[in-house]
Design an enzyme around this catalytic site. Structure first.
Site, PDB file in Angstrom:
ATOM      1  NE  ARG A  19      -1.897  -1.419   3.506  1.00 26.68           N
ATOM      2  CZ  ARG A  19      -2.170  -1.209   4.781  1.00 26.68           C
ATOM      3  NH1 ARG A  19      -3.320  -0.697   5.145  1.00 26.68           N
ATOM      4  NH2 ARG A  19      -1.292  -1.500   5.716  1.00 26.68           N
ATOM      5  CG  ASN A  37      -3.867  -4.462   3.653  1.00 27.55           C
ATOM      6  OD1 ASN A  37      -3.317  -4.464   2.558  1.00 27.55           O
ATOM      7  ND2 ASN A  37      -3.183  -4.365   4.779  1.00 27.55           N
TER       8      ASN A  37
END
Length: 97
Positions: A19, A37
């Protein structure tokens, strides 16, 4: 002209700076959107920007950062929403039964 792609990647993609790397690269290319996520171990992202920049991000998503092991990457084109920045969203909770 802006385009938007919704991306979902699976494999070893959590706990590998996926990320944060995605956010940094999107900001460098001027791509807006978000990444987060998912409860099942996948990562989900949305990229909005020029066709070339979004295509670059989709190609990167299919590879991920060096420590990731992407086993699948699906993309879905969507209508751009006019997003102006790129954010890391909180993790998505479990889907309701």
């Amino acid at each position: 002209m802006s385009v938007r792609q919704h991306v979902r990647v699976g494999g070893r993609v959590q706990g590998v700076f996926y990320r944060d790397t995605c956010r940094r690269l999107a900001e460098e290319r001027g791509v807006a959107g978000w990444v987060r996520n998912l409860h099942d171990g996948d990562v989900e992202a949305v990229f909005e920007g020029t066709p070339d920049d979004v295509d670059h991000m989709v190609r990167w998503a299919a590879e991920g950062p060096p420590s990731a092991r992407v086993s699948r990457c699906t993309t879905t084109p969507e209508q751009p929403e006019g997003l102006t920045d790129f954010r890391v969203l909180p993790d998505a909770g479990p889907e309701p039964d």
